[in-house]
Structures are given as structure tokens and as C-alpha cells.
Design a protein around this motif. Structure first.
Motif, PDB file in Angstrom:
ATOM      1  N   ARG A  47     -33.098  12.418 -29.407  1.00 26.79           N
ATOM      2  CA  ARG A  47     -32.897  11.060 -28.195  1.00 26.79           C
ATOM      3  C   ARG A  47     -31.186  11.138 -27.830  1.00 26.79           C
ATOM      4  N   PRO A  48     -31.031  10.847 -26.828  1.00 27.99           N
ATOM      5  CA  PRO A  48     -29.475  10.626 -26.684  1.00 27.99           C
ATOM      6  C   PRO A  48     -29.118   9.307 -27.400  1.00 27.99           C
ATOM      7  N   ASP A  79     -24.625  16.652 -29.983  1.00 28.96           N
ATOM      8  CA  ASP A  79     -24.644  17.365 -28.612  1.00 28.96           C
ATOM      9  C   ASP A  79     -25.199  16.095 -27.570  1.00 28.96           C
ATOM     10  N   ARG A  80     -25.767  14.956 -28.283  1.00 27.42           N
ATOM     11  CA  ARG A  80     -26.464  14.118 -27.414  1.00 27.42           C
ATOM     12  C   ARG A  80     -25.560  12.865 -27.447  1.00 27.42           C
ATOM     13  N   GLY A  81     -24.562  12.796 -27.958  1.00 24.54           N
ATOM     14  CA  GLY A  81     -23.733  11.523 -27.930  1.00 24.54           C
ATOM     15  C   GLY A  81     -23.957  10.606 -29.085  1.00 24.54           C
ATOM     16  N   GLY A  82     -24.644  11.189 -30.084  1.00 19.74           N
ATOM     17  CA  GLY A  82     -25.036  10.280 -31.097  1.00 19.74           C
ATOM     18  C   GLY A  82     -24.120  10.072 -32.284  1.00 19.74           C
ATOM     19  N   ARG A  83     -24.705   9.496 -33.472  1.00 14.07           N
ATOM     20  CA  ARG A  83     -23.896   9.456 -34.822  1.00 14.07           C
ATOM     21  C   ARG A  83     -24.897   9.650 -35.735  1.00 14.07           C
ATOM     22  N   LEU A  84     -24.369  10.625 -36.608  1.00 11.54           N
ATOM     23  CA  LEU A  84     -24.991  10.888 -38.050  1.00 11.54           C
ATOM     24  C   LEU A  84     -24.358  10.783 -39.148  1.00 11.54           C
ATOM     25  N   ARG A  85     -24.829   9.835 -40.049  1.00 11.84           N
ATOM     26  CA  ARG A  85     -24.194   9.794 -41.442  1.00 11.84           C
ATOM     27  C   ARG A  85     -25.215  10.154 -42.613  1.00 11.84           C
ATOM     28  N   GLY A 124     -18.519  11.224 -39.279  1.00  9.33           N
ATOM     29  CA  GLY A 124     -19.069  12.623 -39.128  1.00  9.33           C
ATOM     30  C   GLY A 124     -19.086  13.302 -37.722  1.00  9.33           C
ATOM     31  N   SER A 125     -18.694  12.371 -36.577  1.00 10.25           N
ATOM     32  CA  SER A 125     -18.505  12.821 -35.316  1.00 10.25           C
ATOM     33  C   SER A 125     -17.514  13.592 -34.922  1.00 10.25           C
ATOM     34  N   VAL A 126     -16.798  14.289 -35.921  1.00 15.23           N
ATOM     35  CA  VAL A 126     -15.793  15.216 -35.438  1.00 15.23           C
ATOM     36  C   VAL A 126     -16.247  16.573 -34.938  1.00 15.23           C
TER      37      VAL A 126
END
Length: 126
Positions: A47-48, A79-85, A124-126
Motif C-alpha cells: 500500500r502507498p 518504493d511506495r513512500g512508506g516506513r519500515l521498522r 530505516g528509510s535511507v
């Protein structure tokens, strides 16, 4: 606030918490578990603007199949402009992250609260 947990496979439980989708990995994360997890991981990360936390506090074993899951999730979310932790306290998994350099791309955090409250600058968005 945490919503109800849904068990999608023996190795994956999912719930919503503070606007994030939390994917809890359980047990042994090997190639068989990874095959079960991929469709649900893709749904959560597709999902974006998705806000996703991968919680590895309940794992017993983690191999290269698990690393591929984390890498796949990271790429899809970014790739979808999100954030992952990532939440992880398992010593062997932490060592694997350090040796492979994944810890630099997706820094593991010790608690779910820390991941849910973490600032965007260190997500982790680097």
C-alpha cells in the motif's frame, strides 16, 4: 491503541497498533515459513505510504530466507513512500544483521513501543 491480532500462518500474526501494521514473526523462519509469509507481507507492504513494523521478538530460528523477507519488505515499503521498522532481540539474528550489513539499512530496535514511537529520521528509510 492495539487492535485484535490475526494469526495468518503459524509463523505470522498481524495486528494494527498506533497507525502501523505490525507483522509478528513466530518460531522458525526458514524457507517453508517464508513461502507462507510472502503473500501477507506483500499485502502489508504494497500500500502507498504503508507504516509497517516487523517484530522478530518471537522467533526461534532465522535463516537467509528470513533475510530475503526483510529485504523484500524494505524495498516494497520504500518504493511506495512508506516506513519500515524492525524489532529484534534474538542474538543470532542480530549477529546475522550485523554481518550482512542489514543493521545499517534497517536498524533493529529492542521494543515494539520504541518502533511505534520512533522518529522518521531513524526509521530505516535511507
Amino acid at each position: 491503541m492495539r487492535n485484535g491480532t490475526e494469526t495468518l500462518t503459524p509463523h505470522l500474526h498481524v495486528h494494527r497498533d498506533r497507525g502501523h501494521t505490525v507483522l509478528e514473526f513466530h518460531g522458525e523462519i526458514d524457507i517453508i515459513a517464508a513461502l507462507e509469509i510472502v503473500p501477507f507481507l506483500d499485502a502489508a507492504t504494497g500500500r502507498p505510504g504503508a507504516q509497517v513494523v516487523l517484530d522478530l521478538r518471537h522467533i526461534e530460528f532465522f535463516d537467509c530466507s528470513g533475510l530475503r523477507l526483510l529485504h523484500r519488505a524494505r524495498l516494497r515499503v520504500l518504493d511506495r513512500g512508506g516506513r519500515l521498522r524492525l524489532v529484534c532481540t534474538h542474538p543470532l539474528a542480530l549477529r546475522i544483521f550485523q554481518v550482512t550489513g542489514l543493521d545499517a539499512l534497517l536498524p533493529p530496535l529492542p521494543t515494539l513501543d520504541e518502533a511505534l514511537g520512533q522518529s522518521e529520521a531513524t526509521s530505516g528509510s535511507v
